[in-house]
Design a protein around this motif. Structure first.
Motif, PDB file in Angstrom:
ATOM      1  N   LEU A 111      44.930   1.687 100.928  1.00 22.03           N
ATOM      2  CA  LEU A 111      45.465   0.371 101.234  1.00 22.03           C
ATOM      3  C   LEU A 111      45.929   0.317 102.682  1.00 22.03           C
ATOM      4  CD1 LEU A 111      46.305  -2.436 100.125  1.00 22.03           C
ATOM      5  CD2 LEU A 111      48.508  -1.407  99.542  1.00 22.03           C
ATOM      6  N   ILE A 112      45.493  -0.715 103.408  1.00 21.28           N
ATOM      7  CA  ILE A 112      45.856  -0.876 104.808  1.00 21.28           C
ATOM      8  C   ILE A 112      47.050  -1.822 104.933  1.00 21.28           C
ATOM      9  CG2 ILE A 112      45.051  -1.545 107.102  1.00 21.28           C
ATOM     10  CD1 ILE A 112      42.173  -1.156 106.049  1.00 21.28           C
ATOM     11  N   TYR A 113      46.875  -3.031 104.461  1.00 25.94           N
ATOM     12  CA  TYR A 113      47.909  -4.053 104.467  1.00 25.94           C
ATOM     13  C   TYR A 113      47.740  -4.912 103.228  1.00 25.94           C
ATOM     14  CZ  TYR A 113      49.971  -3.761 109.182  1.00 25.94           C
ATOM     15  OH  TYR A 113      50.670  -3.380 110.306  1.00 25.94           O
ATOM     16  N   TYR A 114      48.816  -5.575 102.876  1.00 25.08           N
ATOM     17  CA  TYR A 114      48.710  -6.556 101.821  1.00 25.08           C
ATOM     18  C   TYR A 114      49.629  -7.726 102.144  1.00 25.08           C
ATOM     19  CZ  TYR A 114      53.045  -4.691  99.762  1.00 25.08           C
ATOM     20  OH  TYR A 114      54.339  -4.280  99.544  1.00 25.08           O
ATOM     21  N   SER A 115      49.416  -8.804 101.413  1.00 26.14           N
ATOM     22  CA  SER A 115      50.180 -10.019 101.644  1.00 26.14           C
ATOM     23  C   SER A 115      50.541 -10.653 100.315  1.00 26.14           C
ATOM     24  CB  SER A 115      49.347 -11.004 102.474  1.00 26.14           C
ATOM     25  OG  SER A 115      49.957 -12.269 102.519  1.00 26.14           O
ATOM     26  N   ALA A 116      51.794 -11.001 100.164  1.00 23.39           N
ATOM     27  CA  ALA A 116      52.264 -11.614  98.922  1.00 23.39           C
ATOM     28  C   ALA A 116      52.102 -13.128  98.926  1.00 23.39           C
ATOM     29  CB  ALA A 116      53.721 -11.255  98.675  1.00 23.39           C
ATOM     30  N   ALA A 117      51.981 -13.714 100.102  1.00 21.79           N
ATOM     31  CA  ALA A 117      51.849 -15.169 100.228  1.00 21.79           C
ATOM     32  C   ALA A 117      51.600 -15.471 101.696  1.00 21.79           C
ATOM     33  CB  ALA A 117      53.116 -15.867  99.739  1.00 21.79           C
ATOM     34  N   ALA A 118      51.359 -16.715 101.983  1.00 23.98           N
ATOM     35  CA  ALA A 118      51.179 -17.108 103.384  1.00 23.98           C
ATOM     36  C   ALA A 118      52.411 -16.705 104.181  1.00 23.98           C
ATOM     37  CB  ALA A 118      50.942 -18.601 103.476  1.00 23.98           C
ATOM     38  N   ASP A 119      52.168 -16.119 105.342  1.00 24.25           N
ATOM     39  CA  ASP A 119      53.208 -15.697 106.275  1.00 24.25           C
ATOM     40  C   ASP A 119      54.040 -14.521 105.788  1.00 24.25           C
ATOM     41  OD1 ASP A 119      53.691 -19.162 107.046  1.00 24.25           O
ATOM     42  OD2 ASP A 119      52.524 -17.683 108.162  1.00 24.25           O
ATOM     43  N   ILE A 120      53.598 -13.858 104.706  1.00 20.19           N
ATOM     44  CA  ILE A 120      54.293 -12.666 104.223  1.00 20.19           C
ATOM     45  C   ILE A 120      53.292 -11.521 104.137  1.00 20.19           C
ATOM     46  CG2 ILE A 120      55.593 -11.607 102.331  1.00 20.19           C
ATOM     47  CD1 ILE A 120      56.499 -14.405 101.524  1.00 20.19           C
ATOM     48  N   THR A 121      53.476 -10.518 104.981  1.00 21.95           N
ATOM     49  CA  THR A 121      52.577  -9.367 104.965  1.00 21.95           C
ATOM     50  C   THR A 121      53.395  -8.084 104.962  1.00 21.95           C
ATOM     51  OG1 THR A 121      52.406  -9.271 107.378  1.00 21.95           O
ATOM     52  CG2 THR A 121      50.795 -10.634 106.224  1.00 21.95           C
ATOM     53  N   ASP A 122      52.765  -7.016 104.518  1.00 21.71           N
ATOM     54  CA  ASP A 122      53.460  -5.733 104.480  1.00 21.71           C
ATOM     55  C   ASP A 122      52.458  -4.611 104.627  1.00 21.71           C
ATOM     56  OD1 ASP A 122      56.271  -4.610 102.424  1.00 21.71           O
ATOM     57  OD2 ASP A 122      55.538  -3.958 104.386  1.00 21.71           O
ATOM     58  N   LYS A 123      52.965  -3.477 105.129  1.00 24.04           N
ATOM     59  CA  LYS A 123      52.106  -2.336 105.384  1.00 24.04           C
ATOM     60  C   LYS A 123      51.753  -1.622 104.092  1.00 24.04           C
ATOM     61  CE  LYS A 123      54.076  -1.462 109.951  1.00 24.04           C
ATOM     62  NZ  LYS A 123      54.807  -0.490 110.813  1.00 24.04           N
ATOM     63  N   GLY A 124      50.565  -1.062 104.107  1.00 29.95           N
ATOM     64  CA  GLY A 124      50.142  -0.206 103.025  1.00 29.95           C
ATOM     65  C   GLY A 124      50.215   1.246 103.428  1.00 29.95           C
ATOM     66  N   GLU A 125      49.251   2.006 102.992  1.00 31.72           N
ATOM     67  CA  GLU A 125      49.236   3.450 103.207  1.00 31.72           C
ATOM     68  C   GLU A 125      48.796   3.847 104.615  1.00 31.72           C
ATOM     69  OE1 GLU A 125      46.619   5.257 100.434  1.00 31.72           O
ATOM     70  OE2 GLU A 125      46.896   7.299 101.188  1.00 31.72           O
ATOM     71  N   VAL A 126      47.846   3.094 105.186  1.00 29.88           N
ATOM     72  CA  VAL A 126      47.261   3.457 106.480  1.00 29.88           C
ATOM     73  C   VAL A 126      47.201   2.258 107.419  1.00 29.88           C
ATOM     74  CG1 VAL A 126      45.935   5.466 105.696  1.00 29.88           C
ATOM     75  CG2 VAL A 126      44.967   3.183 105.438  1.00 29.88           C
ATOM     76  N   PRO A 127      48.333   1.722 107.866  1.00 31.12           N
ATOM     77  CA  PRO A 127      48.319   0.487 108.658  1.00 31.12           C
ATOM     78  C   PRO A 127      48.090   0.663 110.161  1.00 31.12           C
ATOM     79  CG  PRO A 127      50.568   1.182 108.275  1.00 31.12           C
ATOM     80  CD  PRO A 127      49.685   2.174 107.541  1.00 31.12           C
ATOM     81  N   ASP A 128      48.209   1.895 110.663  1.00 33.92           N
ATOM     82  CA  ASP A 128      48.164   2.094 112.113  1.00 33.92           C
ATOM     83  C   ASP A 128      46.800   1.689 112.677  1.00 33.92           C
ATOM     84  OD1 ASP A 128      50.189   5.129 112.056  1.00 33.92           O
ATOM     85  OD2 ASP A 128      50.724   3.010 111.971  1.00 33.92           O
TER      86      ASP A 128
END
Lengths: 115, 115
Positions: free
Chosen positions: B45-62
């Motif tokens: 997982l790189i990144y994920y998003s719960a909704a518009a304008d909400i994002t969060d890092k996953g396992e390998v975001p760099d």
């Protein structure tokens, strides 16, 4: 999320049942077991999931042991089209929470269905 | 057509170039995800998003940047591509609501080669 252990590969004759095991000995009480598969180069496809009870749908059956430390995915009559990598994943079941929505994929079991 | 689509499906670029992978879903799913899959490995997982304008890092975001200005779109940008980012990228989405099946719907993947 609890880690899972799967055999790297399995073979199955076409028409036979394919039984794919998964160990998840550190599973917590609120973690679900999910199965996905990935047919060559395609995106993963959801198969089935369960918490405690055995589950069945049009694709497969999921058998979870009473202590929930292991499970088995059963493809009752495997066909050549079932050749794929099968992923067993455990995840906290929750609604609308960010961290609980992630799925962590391991390396899975490569199932080869043969004539 | 309804579903989740990724573009481009194939991309070759050079080290240092900026690349954007697009993901579009027509279900209005709240959650969207970006995974990468390297040869012989599972999905990470790189990144994920719960909704518009909400994002969060996953396992390998760099090395990656995401945005989610609209619910249906979740672009992934490599600001300065490196050879180690050669991979197949999968976008996924998940519905939320009272009944959380946890099922992820995956796109067909974007195969990126960085020379």
């Amino acid at each position: 999320d609890a880690k899972t252990t799967q055999p790297p590969s399995m073979d199955c004759a076409e028409g036979r049942a394919a039984n794919l095991p998964c160990n998840h000995s550190t599973i917590s009480g609120n973690e679900y077991v999910y199965w996905y598969r990935q047919i060559h180069s395609q995106g993963p496809q959801y198969i089935i999931h369960g918490l405690k009870n055995n589950e069945t749908n049009e694709m497969a059956s999921l058998i979870i042991t009473e202590d929930r430390k292991s499970s088995t995915l059963i493809l009752p009559h495997a066909t050549l089209r079932d050749t794929a990598v099968y992923y067993c994943i455990v995840r906290v079941g929750s609604v609308n929470t960010g961290t609980a929505s992630k799925l962590t994929f391991g390396t899975g079991t490569r199932l080869q269905v043969t004539l | 057509d309804a579903g989740i689509t990724q573009s481009p499906r194939y991309k070759i670029t050079e080290t240092g170039r900026q690349v954007t992978l697009m993901c579009h879903q027509t279900w209005s799913h709240s959650y969207m995800f970006w995974y990468r899959q390297d040869l012989g490995h599972g999905l990470r997982l790189i990144y994920y998003s719960a909704a518009a304008d909400i994002t969060d890092k996953g396992e390998v975001p760099d090395g990656y940047v995401v945005s989610r200005s609209k619910t249906e779109n979740f672009p992934l940008t490599l600001e300065s591509a490196t050879r180690s980012q050669t991979s197949v990228y999968f976008c996924a989405s998940r519905e939320t609501g009272h009944v959380d099946t946890g099922e992820l719907f995956f796109g067909e993947g974007s195969r990126l080669t960085v020379l």
